[in-house]
Enzyme design. Structure first.
Site, PDB file in Angstrom:
ATOM      1  N   ASP A   1       9.861   6.246 -10.046  1.00  0.00           N
ATOM      2  CA  ASP A   1       9.662   7.004 -11.329  1.00  0.00           C
ATOM      3  C   ASP A   1      10.456   8.192 -11.467  1.00  0.00           C
ATOM      4  OD1 ASP A   1       7.790   5.043 -11.819  1.00  0.00           O
ATOM      5  OD2 ASP A   1       6.038   6.029 -11.089  1.00  0.00           O
TER       6      ASP A   1
ATOM      7  N   SER B   1       0.813  -1.169   0.003  1.00  0.00           N
ATOM      8  CA  SER B   1      -0.111   0.066   0.116  1.00  0.00           C
ATOM      9  C   SER B   1       0.872   1.417  -0.054  1.00  0.00           C
ATOM     10  CB  SER B   1      -1.002  -0.123   1.088  1.00  0.00           C
ATOM     11  OG  SER B   1      -1.829  -0.940   0.851  1.00  0.00           O
TER      12      SER B   1
ATOM     13  N   LYS C   1      -0.785  -4.100  -3.577  1.00  0.00           N
ATOM     14  CA  LYS C   1      -1.903  -3.748  -3.090  1.00  0.00           C
ATOM     15  C   LYS C   1      -2.112  -2.431  -3.675  1.00  0.00           C
ATOM     16  CE  LYS C   1      -4.967  -2.757   0.793  1.00  0.00           C
ATOM     17  NZ  LYS C   1      -5.007  -1.164   0.350  1.00  0.00           N
TER      18      LYS C   1
END
Length: 754
Positions: free
Chosen positions: A518, A507, A533
């Site tokens: 990224d 999560s 998740k």
């Protein structure tokens, strides 16, 4: 595993929509009764179904397929080891397999009532079975086996077969404990102190009774002579009997409401694995886990038969400060202020906790039986208790003249009730600032085993390491995507950064790792991929949907309302975050991720957000390549990879011999193999980790905190994953790190032994 809870104002629209649509439910009023209240149960079913269907991101169709899923999950939850129900029970239950969707819509409790009543009957029968089985010695010379693959095992046909299953299961447990006791005694005779003797929990499967090996006073011979086989066999059976008595004592404490919660969660989990019903006590525990604090005395309790024992005092709490209550004390009575003491012997643990906890500033008086047998009444003024293990902590290590910082974040905690309270974002920012003052040249942020928490804190933490920009994208059903930004141009830390993850990082941990990856702001190092998740849950108070609730608290519903996406557009659902540098993991081959969970939501992607990749680290790609080369050549990592494959193979072995000689032979083979892998736990790269000055000062005043930190520092110095993370920080330095050459030979010699 904790889930991401998005309680930010921007998400209140979703909850508001549910509230508006549920206006008709305010017509219901729950009648007051302390006995079984079927109307309350029916109301709860209708309320939950309505809220899920209106608020869930992608509600499932309630049909026969849905019904079959409920049936399978519920029966498995009631009797996972198939030690209670007979095949005739299952034949009777199976008639309802495709009718549960209709019963749900019609608020029909027929199936639940049938299964609950039958389970209570079978449990009573089970109590008689194990007592009878353990009343006489086992014959360990008989050549017989027991298969612990309960999923594939058939249900027994009659009580005779059921007793046989119980006998074999208990025999396996006692056989394992007995062989451990025999080995310990044999080693004592030889003058060997074997710290590596395994208990029978090594061979236990989920749902099995485990007789944890403990050498009690009666096992210690007063004359120093070793005990006979018969004496040890009897002790083992008595220990197993005690374990089973405690297990059934716990089961006896469960109420009909507890079992109804199991049924409800078998329904909610069909929408997705993270949509759950929280009964009142469970909701309270969830709130504590997400905030890391509660109001009470600061003591952990456990049930021992009819008694409630203090197992630990939470450092800094009122009980710890008072220095009168101790671990091992038995609580006999509880009084509120000047009120009459209430005898709590035999009371359910949850009810005892309710009596002892209370608002800050109020008084509770505990009558306890001390370890020395004396009876004492202790007055404690309740206060806010912070669970120190919940919060971020940091440590400093110096290697080759370069100083680094390690921050461990166990969860993304937040106090929704108090905006000025502690939260992960503020605490990590403070740790980073302190590490900067300490002069570190790189930071490792460790989110291994971090199951998630608050979404808002992820944005705050990621923002510490970038100038500004998007952190995560969120999508609600039928709505345009929403992008959460870090809008603060300040960069708290612009130096080398490594994020440590494993397959249990979930999560919020995955959002953080994905954003850092990224942006190419830091290097992600750890397991092949994180948990996977990619959904957001909101917790909805069910009491707000009814006019009044004379029967008490209805609890809450945690339901999936949104999905989150990386800023590159991809979802972390199922796929998780792939590490830039993959390190061998002992549990890499076991199925433990979201992709292995039944009924998980699918992976998808959306358009990427607009963001700029970090350009201030020219050594980024080379550091990754160098680390991969090191790992490939490292004998310790090779050993971990070999161990992972062996663990995977062992997990598939379910057949155990109940003949002592054959069992010993198998265990000996396992122990011999374990010795080969022992260097994994013995590894030590001899780095010295220390606390920051402000924590060092607190440690001098708090022996418990000092002990915890010293244990953590020791574990860091033995953690090869942390070592490699520090190696990566070395590789990211703008100035070359001059590594000492002397320890290399020593390390090489140690690894040759492995």
């Amino acid at each position: 595993m904790d889930t991401i809870i998005s309680f930010m104002k921007r998400n209140y629209k979703i909850i508001l929509a549910v509230v508006i649509l549920s206006a008709t439910l305010f017509a219901f009023k729950i009648n007051s009764t302390k006995s079984v209240d079927p109307e309350k149960d029916k109301m709860l079913l209708e309320l939950l179904t309505f809220v899920i269907e209106k608020g869930h991101y992608s509600p499932a169709t309630i049909d026969d397929t849905f019904s079959k899923g409920i049936y399978k999950d519920y029966i498995q939850a009631l009797d996972p080891s198939k030690r209670f129900f007979l095949q005739s029970d299952i034949d009777e239950f199976s008639k309802f397999e495709t009718e549960l969707d209709d019963q749900l819509l019609n608020r029909d409790l027929t199936f639940f009532n049938l299964t609950y009543d039958r389970l209570m009957t079978r449990m009573e029968e089970g109590k008689k079975l194990y007592k009878d089985i353990l009343s006489s010695p086992f014959d360990y010379s008989i050549d017989e086996t027991f298969n612990t693959d309960y999923e594939k095992a058939p249900y027994v046909k009659n009580t005779q077969e059921l007793k046989e299953r119980w006998r074999k299961q208990i025999k396996l447990s006692t056989l394992s404990s007995l062989t451990d006791r025999l080995k310990i005694q044999e080693n004592k005779e030889k003058g060997i102190v074997d710290k590596d003797v395994k208990t029978n929990s090594e061979v236990a499967k989920p749902g099995e009774f485990v007789d944890e090996l403990a050498i009690s006073e009666k096992e210690k011979s007063s004359d120093g002579k070793p005990k006979t086989f018969e004496e040890l066999e009897k002790i083992t059976r008595e220990s197993s009997l005690k374990s089973l008595d405690e297990y059934f004592g716990f089961m006896k404490d469960l109420t009909r409401d507890d079992w109804f919660s199991v049924y409800i969660n078998s329904i909610t989990s069909r929408f997705d694995p993270h949509t759950n019903y929280f009964p009142p006590e469970e909701k309270e525990r969830f709130d504590v886990s997400i905030s890391g604090k509660f109001e009470g005395i600061g003591a952990r309790l456990q049930k021992k038969n009819d008694f409630t024992e203090i197992t630990e005092l939470i450092s800094g709490g009122p009980a710890w400060r008072g220095k009168q209550l101790e671990a091992g004390d038995i609580v006999m009575k509880v009084a509120q202020g000047n009120g009459e003491p209430l005898d709590i012997v035999g009371m359910r643990l949850d009810d005892v906790v309710k009596k002892i906890k209370g608002p800050k500033g109020s008084e509770v008086r505990l009558t306890v039986k001390k370890v020395d047998g004396s009876i004492k009444t202790i007055s404690i003024i309740r206060d806010i208790v912070e669970i120190e293990e919940t919060y971020a902590k940091s440590s400093v290590v110096e290697r080759n003249g370069v100083k680094y910082g390690v921050i461990y974040l166990p969860k993304f905690y937040i106090d929704f009730e108090n905006k000025d309270g502690r939260d992960a974002g503020k605490d990590v920012a403070a740790e980073v600032e302190s590490l900067k003052k300490a002069g570190v040249n790189g930071i490792v942020l460790d989110v291994r085993d971090d199951g998630g928490g608050s979404l808002s804190t992820v944005v705050d933490i990621a923002g510490l390491f970038i100038e500004q920009g998007p952190i995560v994208q969120i999508k609600s059903a039928g709505r345009k995507k929403e992008v959460l930004y870090d809008r603060d141009k300040k960069i708290e830390w612009d130096g080398p950064l490594v994020i440590m993850v494993n397959s249990f990082s979930a999560s919020a941990s995955e959002i953080l790792a994905a954003a850092i990856q990224d942006y190419k702001r830091g290097i992600i190092i750890g397991s092949k991929q994180t948990y996977g998740k990619g959904t957001v849950q909101n917790v909805i108070d069910l009491n707000s949907f009814v006019r009044s609730s004379s029967s008490g608290d209805l609890g809450a519903l945690k339901t999936t309302t949104q999905k989150f996406y990386r800023i590159n557009g991809g979802s972390t659902q199922l796929e998780g975050v792939s590490s830039d540098i993959v390190m061998p993991d002992r549990y890499a081959y076991l199925k433990m991720g979201e992709r292995d969970v039944d009924n998980a939501m699918p992976w998808d992607k959306i358009d990427p957000a607009t963001y700029s990749v970090w350009t201030k680290n020219a050594k980024f790609e080379k550091a990754i390549a160098d680390s991969k080369k090191r790992i490939a050549l490292n004998p310790q990592f090779k050993l971990i990879e070999e161990n992972a494959k062996w663990i995977d193979e062992r997990s598939k072995e379910n057949l155990y011999s109940l003949k002592m000689e054959a069992f010993k032979k198998t265990q000996k083979a396992i122990e011999d193999t374990n010795k080969k892998f022992k260097p994994i736990s013995d590894y030590d790269y001899h780095a010295k980790f220390t606390s920051l000055p402000q924590e060092a000062e607190a440690m001098n005043k708090d022996a418990s905190l000092k002990e915890k930190r010293e244990r953590w520092h020791e574990s860091l110095s033995k953690d090869i994953y942390v070592e490699e993370a520090l190696n990566v920080l070395d590789d990211l330095q703008t100035k070359p790190v001059v590594k000492k050459t002397v320890p290399v030979t020593l390390k090489k010699q140690k690894l040759v032994k492995t």
